[in-house]
Design an enzyme around this catalytic site. Structure first.
Site, mmCIF file in Angstrom:
data_model
loop_
_atom_site.group_PDB
_atom_site.id
_atom_site.type_symbol
_atom_site.label_atom_id
_atom_site.label_comp_id
_atom_site.label_asym_id
_atom_site.label_seq_id
_atom_site.Cartn_x
_atom_site.Cartn_y
_atom_site.Cartn_z
ATOM 1 N N GLN A 416 0.831 -1.198 0.000
ATOM 2 C CA GLN A 416 0.000 0.000 0.000
ATOM 3 C C GLN A 416 0.864 1.246 0.000
ATOM 4 O O GLN A 416 1.882 1.310 0.700
ATOM 5 C CB GLN A 416 -0.904 0.025 1.227
ATOM 6 C CG GLN A 416 -2.048 -0.963 1.191
ATOM 7 C CD GLN A 416 -3.021 -0.694 2.311
ATOM 8 O OE1 GLN A 416 -2.631 -0.506 3.453
ATOM 9 N NE2 GLN A 416 -4.297 -0.658 1.991
ATOM 10 N N HIS A 420 -0.624 8.539 6.643
ATOM 11 C CA HIS A 420 -1.453 8.931 7.776
ATOM 12 C C HIS A 420 -1.042 10.340 8.177
ATOM 13 O O HIS A 420 0.141 10.613 8.391
ATOM 14 C CB HIS A 420 -1.300 7.939 8.924
ATOM 15 C CG HIS A 420 -1.819 6.586 8.556
ATOM 16 N ND1 HIS A 420 -1.003 5.594 8.048
ATOM 17 C CD2 HIS A 420 -3.076 6.084 8.544
ATOM 18 C CE1 HIS A 420 -1.737 4.527 7.769
ATOM 19 N NE2 HIS A 420 -2.998 4.799 8.052
ATOM 20 N N HIS A 547 -6.552 8.843 7.247
ATOM 21 C CA HIS A 547 -5.968 7.729 6.493
ATOM 22 C C HIS A 547 -6.064 8.076 5.014
ATOM 23 O O HIS A 547 -7.105 8.538 4.551
ATOM 24 C CB HIS A 547 -6.754 6.433 6.709
ATOM 25 C CG HIS A 547 -6.817 5.976 8.127
ATOM 26 N ND1 HIS A 547 -6.128 4.878 8.584
ATOM 27 C CD2 HIS A 547 -7.518 6.454 9.186
ATOM 28 C CE1 HIS A 547 -6.395 4.694 9.866
ATOM 29 N NE2 HIS A 547 -7.240 5.630 10.255
#
Length: 684
Positions: A416, A420, A547
């Site tokens: 990924q 954050h 996120h």
């Protein structure tokens, strides 16, 4: 730059249906079409419910006429075609028991309990029988069944339908379509001459007036399916099909499917030697070959550069952790089914086998966020550090069921591009607006530019946090999304357990929609991890956490781009950007000097010195999707030039070597996302 919005659809024509007359009569009196792609097939009443043209209201009512070439119209055609399929199956296989047959995206299916699986020859025979039924112009006629007992008596030979009668209040869309919610209805297929029932099915409807209103259909495939999607139930045979308002629309759809098959990233991955899924490693776990590795590296390197420019800081975290971390984050409470099982480690035993020191469970990480929270919490933080943007290409592992694993687009091991961001309350809205602009601009840089946004709201059966927190987060995301100027679509109940989210939905070259970037506001994890910062007044405050995944995963984004470009990646992403093709061996040295000049500018280039003839070399490298083929013969050697051959077969001849090298370099440096052609490739 704002994106163009879809053209507004023409409003559906309205007609007044008088009490005691039918919707069909009102449609005919209004002069609306009864044949062709724009034929009116149903109407929508003031409550939004679709009604058959045979519907007769108790009082005058204004309705919307729904044409065959609308989404609702196609859905009705497809469900009617599913009935025709079921009729054909029971005529061909009298012992077949009926499951359900709803319309789905671009088609329909119907489930059957039969003694043996359907074969391709069966599908051909069923198509032939369906065409006979459609040609017979059978009339769809709605009939209300007086009671549950009466329905059970009529459906005594259909065990699956009997089960649906017992759950008639079930909210599942496909099942309600069968049983009609609080009212039990059957649709009979009637012979147009005698009016006798030929076949019937428990169904909510509505349907087209007659089978002749199904202009074009095709049965596409067969699959196994568990009754009501539960593996504990019997396995049925599911026949898929598609139906459209015209033969032209069907042909266009089938060509789109064929093109999608040609673009399938799994097929192209093998043909172009990009990646594979060795059985020895396991389902859903990909390895990238050297050519695929180059593309992936280019994707990641450009993303890294853009993130540095946008003020992100890079972090790294391990692939495995003690289970206590995911207990704190609540992943083991809410997400355990999506995680790989724990590994019990670190136990120490005495000589006699008794436990001296108990072990503990370790887990492969499914998410990066808990690790980033530990990095944030590693020391005191000041408001002056916020927004703090932490970014990682982090590998995560999710236990996807084998039935849903699909190439690179649904894997068990993925990387990924995870960020954050920790902010104050005042920074929240402007940061999300900035984030949204950032992800949209970066997706455009990779060649995707047709977007809409989806807002996923709380699942009331699976969430943590207060109503006030969810309402605030949802309102902020909605405001940011609406300010983007893009279309916003709601996804009720689609949020993760800890936060609502905006997702960027991108359309590829075939018009298919893929979920790309996601942005979520999280009120829960900062509290669970006791995250704080020192505010300007010296007080301790809790940050808000965002996120953000841009690609979603590198693997999935790689698969989407492969299909979007049909393997013909832009030159800046292509694993081999140029290949020199000599007409004869005497011309090899000339091309090797050109290749040396290109390599000095960072261009990935080869010279084909094989024994193949020139035309075969051109064909081989064209099939490998190389953007620049450089052809040289005696005239080019003598003139110090080279000729270009492009993917589309067009050609530019006799270009001086220095200009050719600079032109290729500039094209790649500009990160052009179209394939160069003789018309578009500039030498200035």
């Amino acid at each position: 730059m704002s994106q163009p919005q879809p053209a507004a659809l023409a409003p559906a024509p309205s007609v007044v249906v008088r009490a005691g007359t039918t919707a069909g009569a009102a449609v005919r009196e209004a002069g609306l079409p009864g044949k062709g792609p724009d034929a009116i097939v149903v109407v929508r009443d003031p409550d939004g419910r679709l009604r058959d043209l045979s519907w007769s209201p108790d009082s005058d009512v204004t309705v919307e006429a729904v044409a065959a070439d609308t989404e609702d119209g196609r859905s009705v055609i497809r469900h009617s075609c599913a009935h025709v399929l079921a009729q054909a199956v029971q005529q061909q296989f009298p012992e077949a028991k009926l499951g359900i047959g709803p319309p789905v995206r671009d088609g329909f299916y119907y489930d059957f309990d039969v003694e043996r699986p359907f074969t391709p020859e069966d599908l051909q025979a069923l198509e032939k029988r369906m065409k006979q039924i459609i040609k017979g112009a059978q009339r769809f006629s709605r009939r209300v069944v007086e009671s549950v007992d009466a329905a059970k008596q009529e459906l005594a030979a259909e065990p699956y339908k009997l089960e649906l009668v017992d759950i008639k209040s079930d909210v599942d869309t496909s099942e309600v379509m069968e049983v009609g919610g609080g009212e039990l209805t059957v649709y009979d297929n009637l012979d147009p001459r005698s009016g006798d029932q030929v076949w019937g099915d428990l169904c909510r409807g509505p349907h087209v007036p007659t089978t002749k209103h199904i202009p074009a259909f095709k049965l596409t495939r067969v699959a196994a399916a568990y009754w009501r999607g539960n593996e504990k139930n019997p396995q049925l045979q599911r026949i898929y099909g598609t139906a459209w308002e015209s033969q032209e629309a069907l042909d266009a759809h089938l060509e789109k499917i064929a093109e999608a098959e040609r673009r399938d990233h799994r097929r192209l991955g093998a043909e172009l030697d990009l990646f594979s899924f060795p059985d020895e490693i396991g389902s859903g776990l990909a390895v990238f070959h050297p050519k695929g590795g180059i593309i992936r590296q280019e994707l990641e390197d450009y993303s890294r550069r853009r993130h540095v420019e946008a003020g992100y800081e890079f972090v790294y975290s391990p692939h495995i952790t003690k289970g206590a971390l995911f207990e704190t984050s609540k992943h083991l409470e809410w997400y355990k089914d999506g995680m790989f099982p724990g590994m019990h480690l670190d136990a120490e035993l005495n000589v006699d086998g008794t436990v001296r020191k108990p072990g503990q469970d370790y887990y492969l990480k499914p998410m990066n966020c808990p690790f980033h929270n530990l990095i944030y919490r590693s020391r005191g933080r000041s408001y002056r550090e916020l927004p703090l943007r932490l970014f990682e290409f982090g590998s995560v592992y999710r236990y996807e069921k084998s039935g849903v694993v699909h190439g690179l687009t649904r894997v068990r091991g993925m990387t990924q591009d995870d960020a954050h961001i920790y902010v104050t309350r005042e920074q929240l809205l402007p940061e999300i607006r900035s984030l949204l602009a950032f992800v949209l601009d970066l997706l455009r840089d990779y060649g995707l530019d047709d977007f809409y946004l989806e807002l996923s709201t709380r699942n009331d059966e699976k969430y943590v946090g207060t109503d006030e927190q969810w309402a605030e987060a949802t309102a902020i995301l909605r405001e940011a999304a609406e300010s983007s100027g893009l279309e916003l679509v709601l996804d009720p109940g689609g949020a993760a357990f800890y936060a609502p989210k905006i997702s960027v939905q991108a359309k590829d070259a075939l018009g298919r929609t893929w979920q790309m970037s996601t942005i979520q506001i999280d009120f829960q994890l900062p509290d669970l991890f006791n995250l704080e910062y020192t505010a300007s007044d010296g007080s301790r405050q809790q940050p808000y956490m965002i996120h953000r995944a841009l690609f979603g995963s590198i693997e999935r984004f790689f698969g989407v781009l492969t299909e979007h470009y049909a393997g013909a990646f832009p030159a800046w992403l292509s694993p081999v950007q140029a290949v020199g093709i000599p007409i004869a061996e005497d011309h090899v040295e000339h091309l090797q000097q050109i290749a040396k000049s290109l390599r000095a500018k960072g261009i990935r280039v080869d010279v084909d010195t094989s024994d193949d003839r020139m035309q075969k070399k051109i064909r081989n490298h064209t099939l490998q999707k190389v953007p620049f083929l450089l052809v040289a013969g005696a005239k080019d050697v003598e003139a110090g030039s080279v000729s270009f051959r492009f993917r589309d077969g067009s050609q530019v001849n006799g270009i001086p070597v220095d200009r050719a090298v600079d032109a290729i370099h500039h094209w790649i440096q500009r990160r052009e996302n179209t394939s160069p052609t003789a018309e578009t490739f500039t030498l200035d």
